[in-house]
Design an enzyme around this catalytic site. Structure first.
Site, mmCIF file in Angstrom:
data_model
loop_
_atom_site.group_PDB
_atom_site.id
_atom_site.type_symbol
_atom_site.label_atom_id
_atom_site.label_comp_id
_atom_site.label_asym_id
_atom_site.label_seq_id
_atom_site.Cartn_x
_atom_site.Cartn_y
_atom_site.Cartn_z
ATOM 1 C CE LYS A 130 16.312 -11.040 -158.604
ATOM 2 N NZ LYS A 130 17.257 -10.555 -157.557
ATOM 3 C CD GLU A 142 25.141 -23.291 -164.095
ATOM 4 O OE1 GLU A 142 26.345 -23.085 -163.668
ATOM 5 O OE2 GLU A 142 24.849 -22.920 -165.473
#
Length: 517
Positions: free
Chosen positions: A192, A267
Site C-alpha cells: 500500500k 521506520e
C-alpha cells in the site's frame, strides 16, 4: 522561476500523458484491476499541483481480495528454492536498470524531487534487489547448537503474507528496500503506497510482473490510510506489517494490528542531530551539514535537521551555512541544475511554511530562506534558523523540509545532553578529530545509527533503524530476514538422556531443563 526545456521535459510530457490516459489501478493476483466499489482519487504533480492521473482508491474489500491472493500464492512461493528466487530478483534488478530514466522522471514528476537525485533512485532500487537476491539461497540457514544428549539446529521459514506500507518521499527506492527482502525470504506481499505518490509503485509492480514474479506474490492496492491502510493492518491473513512513515501513524498501525498479534517493523520520524566540535575538519563538515538537510528537499527521515555547533565556532559556521543556503538552486525538478524541487503536497507545503512564523514567535532568527519561492507549486527556499534553543518547537518537531535549526553548545557533556533531548532517535552525525571522543560520544548518543566524520553513507549489510519514537526493528543484511522469517529450533535426541518417570509410585528427580515454559 524560468524553465529551460530539456530532453527531460520532452520525455516527461510523454510519460505524463501516458500515465494520465492509462490511469493508475491496483495489481491483485497478477491482474490490473479497478476498485470493487469503483472509487478513485486524483494525484497531482507538486510543480504546479495540476492533475497527474486518476487513481483507483482501495478499501477493505480490495485489501481482502489482495490478502487472499497473497495467502494463496504463499503456499507455492514458499516452496520456490532460494536459487530460483535469486534468478527472479536479479531479473527484476535488470529491468529496473533498463527503465532507469523512466523511473527517475516519473519520480520527479510525482514527488517534486530533483532529477539530479532521482537519477540514482533506480540504481539504488536495483542494488537492493541484487543484494537480497544473492542472499535468498541462504535465507533459511540457521545454526547447529549441540547440547548433552541432543543435536539442536535452527532454520528460518518465511512468516507468510506481509503488508508493506511505504511513504511519499523517494517512494520507489523505499519500496524496493522493503519488498526485495520479503520476496527473498519467501514471503508474499500486499503493498500500500502513500496516496501522495502512487505512480512509481505502479511501475515497480509492472517490472516485477514482467520479470516473472508469479501472480499473487506481489499485490498492489492504492488508497488512503484510514481505509486501505487500516484494512491491511487489521487483516487476519497478513502476518506482519513493515511501515515507513510518520511516528503517529506508526502508533496507529501498532494498535490496529494488536488484535491479530501482527509483527511490526517501523521506520519512523527523526530530529537527527549533527554535532560539530571546534576541532573538526570544518570544510568537510560544512559540506555534509548542507547536503544532509537540503538534498532530497529535506524530505528524508535521516536528514540532519538540528546542527549543534560548539560555541567558539558557532557564528562563523552558521554564517557559512547561511551563505550556502542562499545559493541553493530552487526550481523545476526536471532541470539538472535544480537542487531543491517543490515539496510533495500543498498540505505538507503549508506545514513547512508554518514553522517560519513559529521560529519568529519563539525568538529564533531566520538567517537564510524562510519564504515561498514563486507563485505556483510548492516551492520553499533553503532555510536556516539561528539563535535557537533546544526547547523550541523548531528544535523538537520534525519539519521534514529544507529547514535547519542551529543550536550552540559549550562542551561534550552539553552537546550530548542536547543531542539526546528529543523524543526521536533515528540517526546522528558527529564531526571531531578526537578519536576517543568520537567513540565515547557515538556510543552515548541515543540513535540507531551514527556516522562519524561523514554524511549518511549506507552499507547494505549493516542494520538500519532507530530507537525511541523513531522506530522498531532493523532493516539491512540479515536483519531484514529476522523480520520476514520465523526462527525454528529442532531438537534431535541422541538417545542418551533419561526421561523422568511419573506415575511409578516413587519420587523422581526432574532436571531443571525439563521444566522450562
Amino acid at each position: 522561476m524560468t524553465q529551460t526545456v530539456t530532453p527531460n521535459h520532452e520525455q516527461a510530457r510523454e510519460l505524463r500523458e501516458r500515465t494520465r490516459q492509462r490511469g493508475i489501478r491496483h495489481f491483485i493476483g497478477g491482474e490490473w484491476v479497478h476498485s470493487l466499489g469503483g472509487e478513485t482519487f486524483e494525484t497531482h504533480t507538486p510543480t504546479d499541483n495540476s492533475v497527474l492521473a486518476t487513481v483507483a482508491s482501495g478499501d477493505a474489500a480490495d485489501i481482502d481480495r489482495a490478502a487472499r491472493a497473497a495467502h494463496d500464492a504463499f503456499q507455492t512461493w514458499r516452496e520456490v528454492s532460494g536459487t530460483e528466487r535469486r534468478k527472479l530478483l536479479h531479473r527484476v534488478a535488470d529491468l529496473i536498470e533498463a527503465r532507469a530514466q523512466e523511473i527517475a522522471l516519473l519520480e520527479s514528476i510525482d514527488t517534486g524531487q530533483a532529477i539530479r537525485f532521482m537519477k540514482s533512485a533506480a540504481a539504488r532500487g536495483a542494488e537492493n534487489f541484487r543484494f537480497f537476491a544473492d542472499r535468498a539461497p541462504g535465507a533459511a540457514d540457521g545454526q547447529s547448537l549441540p547440547a548433552p544428549g541432543f543435536l539442536n539446529y535452527t532454520l528460518r521459514q518465511p512468516i507468510g503474507p506481509v503488508g508493506v506500507i511505504t511513504p511519499w518521499n523517494t517512494p520507489f527506492m523505499l519500496s524496493t528496500w522493503k519488498i526485495a527482502p520479503a520476496l527473498a525470504a519467501g514471503c508474499t506481499v500486499v503493498h500500500k503506497p502513500a496516496e501522495w505518490s502512487p505512480v512509481t509503485a505502479t511501475l515497480l509492480a509492472e517490472i516485477m510482473d514482467e520479470a516473472g514474479i508469479p501472480g499473487g506474490v506481489v499485490n498492489l492496492v492504492h488508497g488512503f490510510g484510514e481505509s486501505a491502510g487500516k484494512a491491511l493492518t487489521e487483516h487476519p491473513l497478513i502476518k506482519a506489517v513493515a511501515f515507513v512513515g510518520e511516528t503517529t501513524t506508526g502508533s496507529h498501525i501498532m494498535r490496529q494490528g494488536a488484535d491479530t498479534l501482527k509483527r511490526v517493523h517501523f521506520e519512523l520520524g527523526g530530529k537527527n542531530p549533527v554535532v560539530v566540535f571546534d576541532d573538526a575538519d570544518l570544510d568537510k563538515a560544512l559540506d555534509a551539514v548542507v547536503f544532509m538537510i537540503y538534498s532530497l528537499n529535506g524530505e528524508r527521515c535521516t536528514s540532519s535537521s538540528r546542527v549543534l555547533i560548539q560555541d567558539g565556532i558557532y557564528d562563523e559556521f552558521t554564517a557559512r551555512i547561511a551563505e550556502r543556503a542562499r545559493n541553493i538552486r530552487v526550481g523545476d525538478p526536471l532541470d539538472p541544475n535544480t537542487e531543491i524541487g517543490p515539496l510533495v503536497h500543498p498540505r505538507h507545503f503549508e506545514k513547512v511554511m508554518s514553522y517560519f512564523d513559529r521560529a519568529r514567535e519563539e525568538g529564533a532568527t531566520i538567517a537564510a530562506g524562510g519564504e515561498r519561492v514563486g507563485e505556483d507549486g510548492n516551492f520553499v527556499s533553503a532555510t536556516l534558523f539561528t539563535g535557537a534553543s533546544n526547547d523550541m518547537k523548531i528544535a523538537q518537531e520534525e519539519i521534514f523540509g529544507p529547514v535547519l535549526t542551529a543550536i550552540p553548545f559549550r562542551d561534550e557533556a552539553d552537546a550530548l545532553a542536547l543531542a539526546n533531548d528529543v523524543k526521536y532517535g533515528l540517526a546522528g552525525y558527529l564531526w571531531t578529530n578526537d578519536l576517543t571522543r568520537a567513540h565515547r560520544f557515538a556510543q552515548a548518543l541515543e540513535a540507531g545509527m551514527v556516522w562519524v566524520n561523514s554524511e549518511n553513507v549506507r552499507h547494505l549489510p549493516t542494520p538500519f533503524g532507530g530507537v525511541k519514537n523513531s522506530g522498531i526493528g532493523r532493516d539491512g543484511g540479515d536483519y531484514s530476514f529476522d523480520f520476514y522469517m520465523e526462527t525454528k529450533n529442532i531438537a534431535i535426541s541422541l538417545g542418551t538422556h533419561k526421561t523422568a518417570k511419573l506415575g511409578v509410585g516413587q519420587p523422581v528427580k526432574v532436571d531443571k531443563s525439563e521444566v522450562e515454559g
